[in-house]
Design a protein around this motif. Structure first.
Motif, short mmCIF file in Angstrom:
data_model
loop_
_atom_site.label_atom_id
_atom_site.label_comp_id
_atom_site.label_asym_id
_atom_site.label_seq_id
_atom_site.Cartn_x
_atom_site.Cartn_y
_atom_site.Cartn_z
N VAL A 56 -11.62 -14.39 -10.26
CA VAL A 56 -11.46 -13.07 -9.66
C VAL A 56 -11.41 -13.21 -8.14
O VAL A 56 -12.27 -13.87 -7.54
CB VAL A 56 -12.61 -12.11 -10.05
N LEU A 57 -10.41 -12.59 -7.53
CA LEU A 57 -10.24 -12.56 -6.09
C LEU A 57 -10.25 -11.11 -5.63
O LEU A 57 -9.96 -10.19 -6.41
CB LEU A 57 -8.93 -13.22 -5.67
N LEU A 58 -10.58 -10.89 -4.35
CA LEU A 58 -10.62 -9.55 -3.80
C LEU A 58 -9.80 -9.48 -2.52
O LEU A 58 -9.72 -10.45 -1.77
CB LEU A 58 -12.06 -9.14 -3.48
N GLY A 59 -9.21 -8.31 -2.25
CA GLY A 59 -8.47 -8.11 -1.01
C GLY A 59 -8.10 -6.65 -0.83
O GLY A 59 -8.32 -5.82 -1.73
N HIS A 60 -7.53 -6.33 0.32
CA HIS A 60 -7.13 -4.95 0.55
C HIS A 60 -5.87 -4.89 1.41
O HIS A 60 -5.55 -5.82 2.16
CB HIS A 60 -8.26 -4.16 1.23
N LEU A 61 -5.17 -3.77 1.26
CA LEU A 61 -3.93 -3.50 2.01
C LEU A 61 -4.09 -2.20 2.78
O LEU A 61 -4.87 -1.33 2.40
CB LEU A 61 -2.74 -3.36 1.05
N ALA A 62 -3.32 -2.05 3.85
CA ALA A 62 -3.23 -0.77 4.54
C ALA A 62 -2.51 0.22 3.61
O ALA A 62 -1.51 -0.13 2.97
CB ALA A 62 -2.47 -0.93 5.85
N LYS A 63 -3.00 1.43 3.53
CA LYS A 63 -2.42 2.40 2.60
C LYS A 63 -0.92 2.66 2.84
O LYS A 63 -0.18 2.86 1.87
CB LYS A 63 -3.20 3.71 2.66
N PRO A 64 -0.44 2.67 4.10
CA PRO A 64 1.00 2.91 4.28
C PRO A 64 1.89 1.74 3.85
O PRO A 64 3.11 1.90 3.79
CB PRO A 64 1.12 3.14 5.80
N ASN A 65 1.30 0.60 3.55
CA ASN A 65 2.08 -0.57 3.15
C ASN A 65 2.82 -0.27 1.84
O ASN A 65 2.20 0.10 0.84
CB ASN A 65 1.13 -1.76 2.95
N PRO A 66 4.15 -0.42 1.81
CA PRO A 66 4.90 -0.16 0.58
C PRO A 66 4.42 -0.97 -0.61
O PRO A 66 4.64 -0.59 -1.77
CB PRO A 66 6.34 -0.54 0.96
N GLN A 67 3.75 -2.09 -0.34
CA GLN A 67 3.29 -2.93 -1.44
C GLN A 67 2.23 -2.23 -2.30
O GLN A 67 2.03 -2.59 -3.46
CB GLN A 67 2.75 -4.25 -0.91
N VAL A 68 1.56 -1.21 -1.75
CA VAL A 68 0.61 -0.43 -2.53
C VAL A 68 1.32 0.19 -3.75
O VAL A 68 0.81 0.15 -4.87
CB VAL A 68 -0.06 0.65 -1.66
N LEU A 69 2.49 0.73 -3.52
CA LEU A 69 3.26 1.30 -4.62
C LEU A 69 3.80 0.22 -5.54
O LEU A 69 3.83 0.38 -6.76
CB LEU A 69 4.42 2.14 -4.08
N HIS A 70 4.20 -0.91 -4.97
CA HIS A 70 4.70 -2.01 -5.79
C HIS A 70 3.62 -2.47 -6.78
O HIS A 70 3.90 -2.72 -7.95
CB HIS A 70 5.12 -3.20 -4.92
N LEU A 71 2.39 -2.59 -6.28
CA LEU A 71 1.30 -3.07 -7.14
C LEU A 71 0.98 -2.07 -8.24
O LEU A 71 0.59 -2.45 -9.35
CB LEU A 71 0.05 -3.35 -6.30
N ALA A 72 1.11 -0.79 -7.94
CA ALA A 72 0.86 0.22 -8.96
C ALA A 72 1.88 0.14 -10.09
O ALA A 72 1.56 0.37 -11.26
CB ALA A 72 0.88 1.61 -8.32
#
Length: 212
Positions: A56-72
């Motif tokens: 298990v790894l942990l991390g975070h992205l800035a909310k405006p980052n388009p990758q947030v939608l990609h991951l969803a």
């Protein structure tokens, strides 16, 4: 990743050490057109399995980052970690019919991303990263106004990455033992980056004087 057998390293301790010493990863997903999308982010090794490999790894992205939608939409992604690396001259060989190369250590981890909901989960993740990289900052973070910390937490999306597969590549010219002593000597006297490669060679028993 292209992984010739001689560079395929299976020691969990080496994999975990690389993740801890070089935590800045490239998070690679695809956009809506199928083109690779990359974010560089610090990753926390949270848990290992019964064999000692990362689980298990942990991390975070800035909310405006388009990758947030990609991951969803497409949660299976790749985390790529590059460890120490350095150019290798042909001068390390006793014969001239050789070519130069680049030596490096790296880890690629296929993961499934799970969004961590709520400020408590995000705060816990940030505190783990602070503990790893700047422990004295912990008290400062706790003492900041709630309005400020709430804003900072609201600006990120936090993730737990469940590990699906791990590949560790240790490319240190293992298949050319005649080069190891000269290679280690050159790196040990070189730049800080080359000296780090030399330390790894010594730890892995490649060409360096023994610790004893």
């Amino acid at each position: 990743m292209y992984l010739p057998r001689q560079f395929d390293h299976r020691d969990p301790a080496v994999t975990c050490r690389l993740l801890r010493e070089h935590p800045l990863a490239s998070l690679i997903s695809t956009d809506d057109q199928g083109f690779p999308f990359v974010t560089h982010l610090p990753i926390k090794l949270d848990r290992t399995d019964a064999d000692g490999m990362p689980s298990v790894l942990l991390g975070h992205l800035a909310k405006p980052n388009p990758q947030v939608l990609h991951l969803a939409q497409r949660p299976e992604v790749l985390l790529s970690f590059l460890g120490p690396h350095a150019f290798m001259s042909t001068r390390v060989y006793p014969d001239e019919q050789r070519v130069p190369t680049w030596n490096y250590l790296g880890v690629q981890v296929k993961v499934r991303a799970r969004w961590l909901e709520g400020e408590e989960a995000k705060d816990a993740l940030l505190k783990q990263l602070i503990a790893d990289h700047d422990p004295p900052y912990a008290n400062q973070w706790r003492g900041l106004p709630e309005k400020y910390t709430h804003g900072m937490l609201s600006a990120i999306s936090a993730y737990e990455f469940s590990v699906l597969d791990v590949q560790t590549k240790v490319k240190l010219n293992q298949h050319r033992p005649e080069s190891h002593t000269a290679m280690w000597q050159a790196y040990a006297q070189g730049t800080p980056r080359e000296q780090e490669v030399a330390r790894w060679m010594q730890d892995l028993g490649l060409g360096a004087p023994s610790h004893g």
